[in-house]
Design a protein around this motif. Structure first.
Motif, PDB file in Angstrom:
ATOM      1  N   PRO A  51      -0.175 -12.186  14.493  1.00  0.00           N
ATOM      2  CA  PRO A  51      -0.538 -10.949  15.161  1.00  0.00           C
ATOM      3  C   PRO A  51      -1.320  -9.999  14.259  1.00  0.00           C
ATOM      4  O   PRO A  51      -1.258 -10.101  13.030  1.00  0.00           O
ATOM      5  N   SER A  52      -2.028  -9.090  14.898  1.00  0.00           N
ATOM      6  CA  SER A  52      -2.739  -8.041  14.183  1.00  0.00           C
ATOM      7  C   SER A  52      -1.753  -7.241  13.335  1.00  0.00           C
ATOM      8  O   SER A  52      -0.653  -6.925  13.796  1.00  0.00           O
ATOM      9  N   GLY A  53      -2.125  -6.978  12.090  1.00  0.00           N
ATOM     10  CA  GLY A  53      -1.267  -6.193  11.209  1.00  0.00           C
ATOM     11  C   GLY A  53      -0.239  -7.018  10.456  1.00  0.00           C
ATOM     12  O   GLY A  53       0.539  -6.472   9.667  1.00  0.00           O
ATOM     13  N   SER A  54      -0.253  -8.347  10.632  1.00  0.00           N
ATOM     14  CA  SER A  54       0.763  -9.177   9.970  1.00  0.00           C
ATOM     15  C   SER A  54       0.449  -9.438   8.500  1.00  0.00           C
ATOM     16  O   SER A  54       1.293  -9.960   7.771  1.00  0.00           O
ATOM     17  N   GLY A  55      -0.770  -9.088   8.058  1.00  0.00           N
ATOM     18  CA  GLY A  55      -1.102  -9.220   6.647  1.00  0.00           C
ATOM     19  C   GLY A  55      -2.088 -10.334   6.333  1.00  0.00           C
ATOM     20  O   GLY A  55      -2.323 -10.642   5.156  1.00  0.00           O
ATOM     21  N   LYS A  56      -2.725 -10.901   7.361  1.00  0.00           N
ATOM     22  CA  LYS A  56      -3.628 -12.036   7.148  1.00  0.00           C
ATOM     23  C   LYS A  56      -4.814 -11.655   6.260  1.00  0.00           C
ATOM     24  O   LYS A  56      -5.136 -12.360   5.306  1.00  0.00           O
ATOM     25  N   SER A  57      -5.469 -10.531   6.584  1.00  0.00           N
ATOM     26  CA  SER A  57      -6.637 -10.120   5.788  1.00  0.00           C
ATOM     27  C   SER A  57      -6.227  -9.761   4.371  1.00  0.00           C
ATOM     28  O   SER A  57      -6.925 -10.105   3.407  1.00  0.00           O
ATOM     29  N   THR A  58      -5.103  -9.088   4.243  1.00  0.00           N
ATOM     30  CA  THR A  58      -4.640  -8.700   2.906  1.00  0.00           C
ATOM     31  C   THR A  58      -4.356  -9.946   2.075  1.00  0.00           C
ATOM     32  O   THR A  58      -4.723 -10.014   0.888  1.00  0.00           O
ATOM     33  N   VAL A  88       3.216  -4.857   2.689  1.00  0.00           N
ATOM     34  CA  VAL A  88       2.585  -5.630   3.769  1.00  0.00           C
ATOM     35  C   VAL A  88       2.624  -7.139   3.512  1.00  0.00           C
ATOM     36  O   VAL A  88       2.514  -7.916   4.453  1.00  0.00           O
ATOM     37  N   ASN A 117       4.326   1.057   1.770  1.00  0.00           N
ATOM     38  CA  ASN A 117       4.249   0.066   2.847  1.00  0.00           C
ATOM     39  C   ASN A 117       4.048  -1.328   2.269  1.00  0.00           C
ATOM     40  O   ASN A 117       2.958  -1.670   1.811  1.00  0.00           O
ATOM     41  N   PHE A 130       0.886  -1.165   0.000  1.00  0.00           N
ATOM     42  CA  PHE A 130       0.000   0.000   0.000  1.00  0.00           C
ATOM     43  C   PHE A 130       0.916   1.205   0.000  1.00  0.00           C
ATOM     44  O   PHE A 130       1.573   1.480   1.012  1.00  0.00           O
TER      45      PHE A 130
HETATM   46  P1  ADP Z   1      -4.154  -8.480   9.712  1.00  0.00           P
HETATM   47  O1  ADP Z   1      -5.395  -8.955   9.033  1.00  0.00           O
HETATM   48  O2  ADP Z   1      -3.144  -9.556   9.924  1.00  0.00           O
HETATM   49  O3  ADP Z   1      -4.451  -7.758  10.989  1.00  0.00           O
HETATM   50  P2  ADP Z   1      -3.987  -6.626   7.494  1.00  0.00           P
HETATM   51  O4  ADP Z   1      -3.832  -7.459   6.281  1.00  0.00           O
HETATM   52  O5  ADP Z   1      -5.336  -6.092   7.782  1.00  0.00           O
HETATM   53  O6  ADP Z   1      -3.436  -7.438   8.762  1.00  0.00           O
HETATM   54  O7  ADP Z   1      -3.011  -5.408   7.447  1.00  0.00           O
HETATM   55  C1  ADP Z   1      -1.636  -5.521   7.184  1.00  0.00           C
HETATM   56  C2  ADP Z   1      -1.050  -4.150   7.026  1.00  0.00           C
HETATM   57  O8  ADP Z   1      -1.567  -3.555   5.856  1.00  0.00           O
HETATM   58  C3  ADP Z   1      -1.352  -3.204   8.161  1.00  0.00           C
HETATM   59  O9  ADP Z   1      -0.210  -2.438   8.407  1.00  0.00           O
HETATM   60  C4  ADP Z   1      -2.454  -2.339   7.611  1.00  0.00           C
HETATM   61  O10 ADP Z   1      -2.416  -1.057   8.171  1.00  0.00           O
HETATM   62  C5  ADP Z   1      -2.118  -2.293   6.140  1.00  0.00           C
HETATM   63  N1  ADP Z   1      -3.322  -2.112   5.298  1.00  0.00           N
HETATM   64  C6  ADP Z   1      -4.325  -3.007   5.176  1.00  0.00           C
HETATM   65  N2  ADP Z   1      -5.258  -2.555   4.311  1.00  0.00           N
HETATM   66  C7  ADP Z   1      -4.827  -1.346   3.894  1.00  0.00           C
HETATM   67  C8  ADP Z   1      -5.343  -0.356   2.987  1.00  0.00           C
HETATM   68  N3  ADP Z   1      -6.494  -0.552   2.334  1.00  0.00           N
HETATM   69  N4  ADP Z   1      -4.619   0.773   2.797  1.00  0.00           N
HETATM   70  C9  ADP Z   1      -3.442   0.950   3.434  1.00  0.00           C
HETATM   71  N5  ADP Z   1      -2.896   0.079   4.291  1.00  0.00           N
HETATM   72  C10 ADP Z   1      -3.582  -1.057   4.532  1.00  0.00           C
END
Ligand code: ADP
Ligand code: MG
Length: 250
Positions: free
Chosen positions: A45-52, A26, A24, A21
């Motif tokens: 952990p939160s922020g590790s990129g699982k959702s992405t 991720v 950044n 992003f």
């Molecule tokens: P998790 O699901 O493991 O908590 P995410 O995949 O949500 O992690 O996020 C991983 C990183 O990507 C985080 O630093 C988050 O801030 C960043 N991020 C996620 N979505 C976006 C977005 N749409 N725009 C900018 N940064 C994003």
């Protein structure tokens, strides 16, 4: 594990997946194969990129580098029809995203009628069957607002299943629920696993991951830090980052 050639027998095959992003980064180069009928749980952990990572599997995010192949279709190939691929992937989120102005059964019938051009009687029959499967047949005509969180999430799962997907993705499907409702939703996911559904499940429920996963992936800071059987991950963690994570969550 990380063979370079795409595994053609895999339902999902990810190679060198990177996602940034802006500046950044991720996801920093992921290699993952998911076989037909396999249940892969993703923890970290939160922020590790699982959702992405999960969102890259149906290209809800643009892919910065690498390839994501689903059912043999490379999602990074501009010629691939994403809608067709996405119709075969059901996704369930933390927040249920049901349409509030429609009844439960209308929520479930919508995509099959609009996208698959199923006739309404057929779609209704299938929707009722799915509602029975998630234990909510009596709620067919209720509005989502009248349901508990656990019931809403079960409707969301039924809605995803209405398209007959070959793959289901779950992103912390129980994280927004009151504790007493977590079990009923996990049971539906457990049933799907037993029926042989191919699934990638991002979860904070370590007990569930241990019991249901064929394989567990631990993500940390955009990498797959460690992966293995539930036994290997939960009872024989190798990486210090995983050991620290487990010490916090178990
Ligand atoms: P998790 O699901 O493991 O908590 P995410 O995949 O949500 O992690 O996020 C991983 C990183 O990507 C985080 O630093 C988050 O801030 C960043 N991020 C996620 N979505 C976006 C977005 N749409 N725009 C900018 N940064 C994003
Ligand atoms: Mg997340």
């Amino acid at each position: 594990m990380s063979a370079t050639a795409t595994d053609k027998s895999a339902k999902i095959s990810v190679r060198g997946l990177k996602k940034s992003f802006g500046s950044n980064e991720v996801l920093k180069g992921l290699d993952v194969d998911v076989a037909e009928g396999e249940v892969v749980c993703v923890i970290g952990p939160s922020g590790s990129g699982k959702s992405t990572f999960l969102r890259c599997l149906n290209k809800l995010e643009d892919i910065t580098a690498g390839t994501v192949t689903v059912n043999g279709f490379d999602l990074t190939d501009a010629k691939v029809d994403l809608n067709t691929v996405r119709q075969n992937i059901g996704m369930v989120f933390q927040h249920f995203n049901l349409f509030p102005h429609m009844s439960v059964i209308q929520n479930i019938m919508l995509a099959p009628v609009e996208l698959k051009k199923l006739d309404k009687a057929g779609a209704r029959e299938k929707a009722m069957e799915l509602l029975r499967r998630v234990g909510l047949a009596e709620k067919a005509d209720a509005r989502p607002a009248s349901l508990s969180g656990g019931q809403k999430q079960r409707v969301a799962i039924a809605r995803a299943l209405a398209m007959n997907p070959g793959i289901m993705l779950f992103d912390e499907a129980t994280s927004a629920l009151d504790p007493e409702m977590v079990g009923e939703v996990l049971q539906v996911i457990r049933d799907l696993a037993a029926e042989g559904m191919t699934m990638v499940v991002v979860t904070h429920e370590m007990g569930f991951a241990r019991e249901v996963a064929d394989r567990v992936i631990f993500m940390d800071a955009g990498y797959i830090c460690e992966e293995g059987t539930p036994e290997a991950i939960f009872s024989n963690a190798q990486q210090p980052r995983l050991q620290e994570f487990l010490a916090k969550v178990l």
